[in-house]
Motif scaffolding. Structure first.
Motif, short mmCIF file in Angstrom:
data_model
loop_
_atom_site.label_atom_id
_atom_site.label_comp_id
_atom_site.label_asym_id
_atom_site.label_seq_id
_atom_site.Cartn_x
_atom_site.Cartn_y
_atom_site.Cartn_z
N ASN A 121 4.56 -6.34 -13.80
CA ASN A 121 5.78 -7.15 -13.65
C ASN A 121 5.61 -8.46 -13.86
N THR A 122 4.68 -9.25 -13.02
CA THR A 122 4.57 -10.59 -13.10
C THR A 122 3.97 -11.05 -14.35
N ALA A 123 3.31 -10.21 -15.04
CA ALA A 123 2.60 -10.69 -16.11
C ALA A 123 3.59 -10.72 -17.40
N LEU A 124 4.81 -10.04 -17.46
CA LEU A 124 5.64 -9.94 -18.67
C LEU A 124 5.78 -11.14 -19.22
N PRO A 125 6.03 -12.40 -18.63
CA PRO A 125 6.25 -13.69 -19.36
C PRO A 125 5.08 -14.15 -20.40
N SER A 126 3.61 -14.15 -19.32
CA SER A 126 2.66 -14.43 -19.94
C SER A 126 2.53 -13.72 -21.16
N MET A 127 2.76 -12.18 -21.29
CA MET A 127 2.45 -11.16 -22.39
C MET A 127 3.24 -11.38 -23.39
N ALA A 128 4.53 -11.77 -23.02
CA ALA A 128 5.52 -12.24 -24.15
C ALA A 128 5.12 -13.48 -25.07
N ARG A 129 4.71 -14.50 -24.48
CA ARG A 129 4.03 -15.56 -25.16
C ARG A 129 2.96 -15.35 -25.74
N SER A 130 2.09 -14.48 -25.13
CA SER A 130 0.81 -14.08 -26.03
C SER A 130 1.16 -13.14 -27.40
N LEU A 131 2.12 -12.37 -27.32
CA LEU A 131 2.54 -11.48 -28.15
C LEU A 131 3.65 -12.05 -29.15
N GLY A 132 4.10 -13.25 -28.99
CA GLY A 132 5.15 -13.93 -29.67
C GLY A 132 6.40 -13.08 -29.39
N GLU A 133 6.73 -12.85 -28.37
CA GLU A 133 8.09 -11.96 -28.29
C GLU A 133 8.92 -12.82 -26.95
N SER A 134 10.17 -12.30 -26.91
CA SER A 134 10.93 -12.98 -25.73
C SER A 134 10.80 -12.05 -24.63
N PRO A 135 10.46 -12.79 -23.51
CA PRO A 135 10.33 -12.16 -22.10
C PRO A 135 11.37 -11.17 -21.76
N LEU A 136 12.79 -11.28 -22.38
CA LEU A 136 13.84 -10.38 -22.32
C LEU A 136 13.58 -9.32 -23.09
N ARG A 137 12.63 -9.15 -23.76
CA ARG A 137 12.52 -7.90 -24.46
C ARG A 137 11.06 -7.00 -24.12
N MET A 138 10.59 -7.66 -23.04
CA MET A 138 9.26 -6.75 -22.66
C MET A 138 9.56 -5.63 -21.63
N GLN A 139 10.95 -5.48 -21.20
CA GLN A 139 10.92 -4.02 -20.49
C GLN A 139 10.43 -2.83 -21.01
N ALA A 140 10.24 -2.86 -22.43
CA ALA A 140 9.64 -1.34 -22.82
C ALA A 140 8.21 -1.32 -22.31
N VAL A 141 7.54 -2.45 -22.12
CA VAL A 141 6.14 -2.21 -21.51
C VAL A 141 6.16 -1.51 -20.00
N VAL A 142 7.32 -1.74 -19.26
CA VAL A 142 7.47 -1.13 -17.88
C VAL A 142 8.07 0.23 -18.11
#
Length: 473
Positions: A32-53
């Protein structure tokens, strides 16, 4: 002294099951706390990272109904080994993912393994420890399940800041290898001689229902699907759910028998768990995003701020029995559900310039109220289950827990996107109004679920709650 009937080292068997439970619960919260960092690394918006959870929690909900039959049919050791192997392989694939789609697929693989770890482990403990030692054994196993959510957000934030987000998955690899070796040595391979046919038709209908409803909600959020496709998926999911109910009524051995819902406390408890957990499941996703995207916190700081929630949650368990004994399940659940919804909506009052102490108090109060909610819901759901329905009732309850967590994240993401589009904000400090609106909406939804607990019989107005093994909640 705890003893087991089919293991040369009962203490090692308990440690093995406990570590498996720890791995599963840790990975439910560590990302959960890593989602913004993951988004930057993968070139995605942080608000689209809910699929990871969502992919992890939804996969667990889908697989859990089949785990008991698989263990009875193929043996507990084989299925536990398979679970560890899939979880470890999925962790490695997550660390190697180069896109959001690859990461989501890897989380599905990880979720398949995670779904089998605890149910199979609990089954082994049930079969190898006599009744007078079962509570002690399952309590020992449950402790790591409490520790996992406690350290997950903090550990995830620290790893992201100290090295990279890939390490929140890489740390599972050595644990998985050691777990597989230990399972070969200490896990008995027990089967059930009278295992019947698996209700494949009913299972597929359940899977279709969960996927249809969850994907339709996710389509309104990060996936950005059109309204027509969302409506079609929702209708397909509801139709599959209705079809399963009709199937179960005429099938002599369904996965989940309709007779389970003849018990009023179980019926109300399961439905209340599903809808109340949508609010609780949204919070571990929304709070770290709020702190990092709108409040300017680092990943480690956002993770540390979740510690008061977990610590207060554990501390509040001491007073729950006293509350239920003196007030009863019905008043506690109605009042606490409304209070929980109010606490969730109260996060809309957060501002970047508030004192840290006030924020810690708010987090701790939420954790305490959330703990009362979970424990009271869990107990009222399971306390009247008859022995003949215990296995299927507990399996359905576990599935509902994970489904509620998945729906919580999908609802939060859909609301956050809807409010962001409506307000014309897409990130940074300007996203704070969208977060505030999402917290209020989820709080109102949670308060509305108190109407479900209103249906509890007034005979549950007092009395000593049933003694039961502690859970991760």
């Amino acid at each position: 002294m705890i003893s087991a009937t089919a293991s040369s080292s009962p203490r090692m068997l308990l440690w093995l099951v406990a570590i498996g439970f720890f791995m599963q619960t840790l990975d439910s919260t560590i990302v959960n706390t890593a989602l913004p960092s993951m988004a930057r690394s993968l070139g995605e918006s942080p608000l689209r990272m809910q699929a990871v959870v969502v992919s992890y929690a939804l996969t667990m909900a889908v697989v859990i109904p089949a785990t008991g039959w698989l263990a009875d049919r193929f043996g507990t050791q084989r299925i536990f080994l398979l679970a560890v192997a899939l979880f470890t392989l999925g962790s490695g694939a997550c660390a190697a993912a180069g896109s959001l789609n690859q990461l989501t697929a890897a989380r599905v693989l990880q979720g398949v393994g995670g779904a089998m770890l605890m149910p199979v482990g609990r089954l082994v403990v049930l079969r190898n420890f006599p009744k007078d030692q079962f509570l002690e054994a399952i309590s020992f196993v449950a402790i790591p399940g409490l520790v996992g959510p406690l350290i997950g957000p903090t550990l995830g934030g620290w790893l992201v800041q100290a090295v990279s987000w890939h390490w929140i998955f890489l740390i599972n690899l050595p644990v998985g290898v050691l777990g597989a070796l230990a399972a070969l040595r200490f896990m008995p391979n027990q089967r059930s001689a009278g295992v019947g046919r698996f209700d494949l038709g009913g299972y597929l209908l359940l899977v279709a229902a969960m996927l249809g409803i969850s994907l339709s909600l996710d389509g309104m959020g990060g996936l950005g699907w059109g309204h027509s496709l969302v409506v079609v998926l929702m209708m397909l999911g509801l139709a599959a759910l209705a079809a399963y109910w009709l199937h179960a009524l005429r099938n002599p051995a369904p996965i989940f028998a309709p007779a389970l819902f003849r018990m009023p406390s179980y019926r109300v408890g399961v439905l209340g768990n599903l809808f109340a957990r949508i609010g609780s499941g949204a919070m571990p996703y929304l709070i770290p995003l709020l702190m990092q995207l709108a409040m300017g916190y680092s990943p480690a700081q956002a993770g540390m701020l979740m510690l008061p929630v977990a610590m207060a949650s554990m501390g509040a368990k001491r007073v729950i029995t006293h509350l239920v004994t003196h007030l009863g399940y019905r008043p506690v659940l109605i009042g606490n559900t409304v209070l929980l919804g109010g606490m969730i909506a109260g996060f809309a009052l957060m501002t970047p310039d508030q004192p840290l102490g006030l924020r810690i108090v708010q987090m701790a109060l939420f954790g305490a109220v959330n703990s009362v909610q979970f424990t009271a819901m869990n107990t009222v759901t399971l306390k009247d289950l008859e022995p003949a329905h215990a296995a299927s009732g507990n399996s359905l309850f576990s599935m509902v827990q994970m489904l509620g967590m998945s729906l919580g994240v999908t609802c939060a993401a859909a609301l956050l996107k809807a409010f962001s589009d409506w307000l014309g904000v897409h990130g940074g400090a300007e996203a704070l109004p969208a977060f505030r609106a999402a917290f209020v909406a989820i709080g109102v939804m949670t308060m509305a679920s108190a109407a479900i607990f209103w249906q509890l019989g007034r005979d549950l107005a007092g009395g000593q709650p049933a003694v039961r093994a502690p859970e991760a909640d």
